[in-house]
Scaffold this active site. Sequence first.
Site, PDB file in Angstrom:
ATOM      1  N   ARG A   1       0.814  -1.205   0.000  1.00  0.00           N
ATOM      2  CA  ARG A   1       0.000   0.000   0.000  1.00  0.00           C
ATOM      3  C   ARG A   1       0.855   1.266   0.000  1.00  0.00           C
ATOM      4  NH1 ARG A   1      -3.527  -0.522   4.841  1.00  0.00           N
ATOM      5  NH2 ARG A   1      -3.969  -2.553   3.927  1.00  0.00           N
TER       6      ARG A   1
ATOM      7  N   LYS B   1       2.444 -20.261   6.543  1.00  0.00           N
ATOM      8  CA  LYS B   1       1.502 -20.676   7.577  1.00  0.00           C
ATOM      9  C   LYS B   1       0.901 -19.432   8.218  1.00  0.00           C
ATOM     10  CE  LYS B   1       4.202 -20.466  11.694  1.00  0.00           C
ATOM     11  NZ  LYS B   1       4.742 -20.994  12.881  1.00  0.00           N
TER      12      LYS B   1
ATOM     13  N   LYS C   1      15.527 -26.264   6.482  1.00  0.00           N
ATOM     14  CA  LYS C   1      16.748 -26.287   7.297  1.00  0.00           C
ATOM     15  C   LYS C   1      17.586 -27.509   6.984  1.00  0.00           C
ATOM     16  CE  LYS C   1      15.102 -23.686  11.244  1.00  0.00           C
ATOM     17  NZ  LYS C   1      16.032 -22.566  11.127  1.00  0.00           N
TER      18      LYS C   1
ATOM     19  N   GLU D   1      10.708 -21.866  22.667  1.00  0.00           N
ATOM     20  CA  GLU D   1      11.138 -20.498  22.397  1.00  0.00           C
ATOM     21  C   GLU D   1      11.320 -19.796  23.727  1.00  0.00           C
ATOM     22  OE1 GLU D   1       9.128 -18.645  18.635  1.00  0.00           O
ATOM     23  OE2 GLU D   1       7.703 -19.941  19.645  1.00  0.00           O
TER      24      GLU D   1
ATOM     25  N   ASP E   1      -0.076 -23.193  16.270  1.00  0.00           N
ATOM     26  CA  ASP E   1       0.996 -22.407  15.668  1.00  0.00           C
ATOM     27  C   ASP E   1       2.197 -23.286  15.325  1.00  0.00           C
ATOM     28  OD1 ASP E   1       2.120 -19.998  14.817  1.00  0.00           O
ATOM     29  OD2 ASP E   1       3.211 -19.752  16.693  1.00  0.00           O
TER      30      ASP E   1
ATOM     31  N   HIS F   1       5.120 -27.638  12.174  1.00  0.00           N
ATOM     32  CA  HIS F   1       6.524 -28.008  12.347  1.00  0.00           C
ATOM     33  C   HIS F   1       6.696 -29.366  13.019  1.00  0.00           C
ATOM     34  CE1 HIS F   1       7.060 -24.023  11.103  1.00  0.00           C
ATOM     35  NE2 HIS F   1       6.914 -23.425  12.264  1.00  0.00           N
TER      36      HIS F   1
ATOM     37  N   LYS G   1       6.202 -21.085  24.550  1.00  0.00           N
ATOM     38  CA  LYS G   1       6.892 -19.799  24.566  1.00  0.00           C
ATOM     39  C   LYS G   1       7.369 -19.529  25.986  1.00  0.00           C
ATOM     40  CE  LYS G   1       4.879 -17.588  20.604  1.00  0.00           C
ATOM     41  NZ  LYS G   1       6.138 -17.615  19.855  1.00  0.00           N
TER      42      LYS G   1
END
Lengths: 354, 508
Positions: free
Chosen positions: B64, B170, B204, B238, B257, B262, B360
């Site tokens: 935009r 994703k 990876k 994480e 997620d 994964h 997390k």
Amino acid sequence: MKIDLTETTSSKINAALVQARRDIGTPAIGMVLTLVIVTDEENAYDALKSANDAAHEHPSRILVVIKRVSRSPRSRRDARLDAEVRVGADAGSGETVVLRLHGELVNHAQSVVLPLLLPDAPVVVWWPDDAPPDVARDPLGALGQRRITDTYASENPQDALTQRAAAYAPGDTDLSWTRITPWRSMLAAALDQQPVKVSSVAVEGEAENPSCELLAMWLADRLQVPVRRMSSDGPGLTSVRLETKDGDIVLDRADGSLATLCMPGQPDRAVALKRRDTAELLAEELRRLDPDNIFEAALKFGVSKLGAESPAAAPAKAEAKAAPADSPETVTGPKADSAPAKPAAKPAKKAPAK
Amino acid sequence: MSVIGANPLRDAQDRRLPRIAGPSGLVIFGVTGDLSRKKLMPAIYDLANRGLLPPGFSLIGFARREWEHEDFAQVVYEAVKEHSRTPFREEVWQQLVQGCRFVQGDFDDDAAFETLKSTIDDLDKAQGTGGNFAFYLSVPPKFFPKVVQQLKNHGLAQKEGSWRRAVIEKPFGHDLKSAEELNKVVHEVFPRDEVFRIDHYLGKETVQNILALRFANTMFEPIWNRSYVDHVQITMAEDIGIGGRAGYYDGIGAARDVIQNHLLQLLALTAMEEPGSFHPKALVAEKLKVLTAVELPEDLGKHTVRGQYSAAWQGGEKVVGYLEEDGIDPKSKTDTYAAIRLEINNRRWAGVPFYLRTGKRLGRRVTEIAVVFKRAPYLPFESGATEELGQNALVIRVQPDEGITVRFGSKVPGTSMEVRDVTMDFAYGESFTESSPEAYERLILDVLLGDANLFPRHQEVELSWNILDPIEEYWDKHGRPAQYPAGTWGPVEADEMLARDGRSWRRP
């Protein structure tokens, strides 16, 4: 960490390596190959620097074999081995041993190197310059499954190529060949895009640059068409022209870094083709350790032609039928093989039926 | 790619010559986003620097922002300078910048898509891209239908004699139903083989190495089964919180997620049978087989756990709990930690649990697959000698510090016989290149080459949702997420879940 050993032996060097690794707290070794550099005092520094850079990609044990020149009969009789062991931060990502051979030991370098090779890992021998004529039969060369020479560094590159071809053994390779990988890949990509029949080829570059010959020989071998080798002021290779019935495919690099690719019916496009430094060439060379059959074919293909068509011998051979008569530097396709040739010229292996 | 046999300069033995993509270009939607600046643009430059992009490769940004081509080129330049992995080279940049274009507009804006079309046509003329373009949808999934429809309406999704591909990131939906809808929307416009779903984990090196480890060696495969393997733990942890992603994350959660894509992909690669070849079809067939064989535990309450991080000190920093994060509903039931137990019903794996966990604000950032072996059936040592001997394990460290660890028992030096666990390490960085290609590099190149091996197919996505949906439904109806202090390895309920099976989590 750096350890100096004078008047030493291979087993003392091995012990020093183990001790040095323990001292810096990393006794494990994750090195993938042994790189033996055979050189003289003058070139050792540059060669080792390039090898250390390449070792970032291929952690290796680097053995630098420096043959010292003895200047008196007495020193020639004396045999002595001095070593400099570098481990850890001083040796890039592997370990380095600089070996200085004095006196008679110069002729028995393999006896020093053999005990220092990593167990069960490939061995690569590299002569940055002054390679022996038959590297595979050289006592040090025989230790490696990969032998790297550099005809670019020789006094007469064309002769050196002939020599390499005559003595070729599987596992031989040459940095002049490595230098042209980006050119070869770009030309292959060009023909991927336009699968047209090439009728003739012109390769232009510095006169004293064996990469031009190798590229010319590779193209002649693969395409089975006449290839002209032309001289320019460089730097390095300057252009390759593939002539087809639709027009010419030209890859032109005037400045040694940014090239232009011109193809018939398509806009001209810029292509980055930077001349690479020795460390990068070495890193590419160490990526594959199996015999390079394509190099063998290119090297052997051209020898006879180069012999027959080199500028000195040219006038007698200029009538070779596939070649324009007025071009003394023509490397012709296999057809020219049937032309009368010097005794050295062997028939090309892949003579086509046409 | 199809003409390799016909090109006299190509030879299978000539392995120095890299695979260079054919004439092509890439259109990025959402080019002002983080992913685009930090990953995509640098990856494209790195590819060019490695000489893997075709001459005339073109990059079109669509957003935009009111930018000129030069502004866009400047943004790419800065992104490349800051984030690329290979050294900056002026001549490579010169090659790249000639094909940089920017198209300004909204996704509703028909005129913008017309401009895009004419830009593509211009590039075909000026740069010789041959009409081959990939459309990278680096935008939230709610815009997917709009964008693909626009591409279709403006005749951009297909072109005679050249390829058009769609690349999507994703999440591929948030449950089976939405995933099917999304697949339908995309497949309506792009043929199935031309849709590339990016799961950057599959790009990876270490993940690709799972296949090399298993199928190129003889010493692992004989013990890779229920006779020797006790259980498998797949972890993706994480140490960061949700950061600025509150809007996206709340309502989605860790399981959707991470586990759905994964972790289930890692499970498939770890557990699948040997494919007949590395042809994409052969590979996907084996992955589908193993995903179909996955079975959920009967009692989901006992064998699944979810959690939320609570305020605590983490690694020397005071951090807030999930419910106190900006933009999060204080009553939210979204999971920031999820652990589940799965079994695979086939001859190789029957009875071997696969524990998957992700979260997390855990102890540290790590992704690994740990294959834990059974204890030796008989130990001829004195009873005290093997007290400190654990189970043998083979750990594939996916990130960071990529490599493989093998844990086994060894005699402690000394006069008495005492056996203790030791580890043997293979570090990628130690034995191979420092500058291995980044996941996105490999994946973008594969998109341009049309090589679908490293991309999950729509069936895989749907099967994965099939596995996760019942768990999410159960969680919706039962209880609330357990709380765990930030910086720890998850809620005690997760430890209890393994303790019930007589096992414990590895500390990664």
